[in-house]
Design an enzyme around this catalytic site. Structure first.
Site, short mmCIF file in Angstrom:
data_model
loop_
_atom_site.label_atom_id
_atom_site.label_comp_id
_atom_site.label_asym_id
_atom_site.label_seq_id
_atom_site.Cartn_x
_atom_site.Cartn_y
_atom_site.Cartn_z
CB VAL A 88 -0.92 0.00 1.24
CG1 VAL A 88 -1.71 1.29 1.34
CG2 VAL A 88 -1.85 -1.21 1.21
CB CYS A 89 1.81 3.65 -2.32
SG CYS A 89 2.78 5.15 -2.51
#
Length: 166
Positions: A88-89
């Site tokens: 996840v960014c």
């Protein structure tokens, strides 16, 4: 053996999540390791991800809460802000301090006041409102912007598969 401060904090935070609950989210330990949490997120209502069951892992460093955890979806995910490997960014998972590229203010990045709860709520918000302008998955961002019907079809297929996998 002395308990590390991060262990004490994480145990308390897991207890709070278990006791108070966050709608659409459950969390527990992986192999009794306080630094590894297994998370199940139910896709938020009124989004393309609605009805999906997405498994993820939160991996906390021993320096927590001074340093952020990492979050990785274990269920297949097609989203502009999730790398193809599932990582996840989002800004609050980026290391504290100034962004060397100048895209984020220090206040948008990790701060020790964040908790697993704020992370998970931010991920739910991310599923509700993808940000194709700062993509981790360039192909998903491009498809979202240029071929929304194909993006929607691909996401809905993953949602169906995630529900069937349970």
């Amino acid at each position: 053996m002395a308990t590390k401060p991060s262990e004490t904090i994480l145990r308390r935070q897991l207890r709070e999540i278990s006791r108070n609950g966050i709608p659409g989210i459950s969390a527990g330990l992986v192999d009794d390791n306080i630094y590894q949490w297994e998370v199940l997120l139910i896709g938020p209502d009124d989004t393309l991800y609605e009805g999906g069951f997405f498994k993820a892992r939160l991996s906390f460093p021993e320096e927590y809460p001074l340093q952020p955890p990492k979050m990785r979806f274990e269920t297949a995910m097609w989203h502009p802000n999730v790398y193809q490997d599932g990582n996840v960014c989002i800004s609050i998972l980026h290391p504290p301090g100034e962004d060397k590229y100048g895209y984020e203010d220090a206040g948008e990045r990790w701060l020790p006041v964040h908790s697993p709860e704020t992370i998970l709520l931010s991920v739910i918000a991310m599923l509700s409102s993808p940000n194709p302008d700062s993509p981790a998955n360039i192909d998903a961002a491009r498809e979202l912007r240029e071929d929304y019907p194909t993006f929607k079809k691909r996401v809905r297929k993953l949602v169906r598969e995630s529900a069937e996998a349970l």
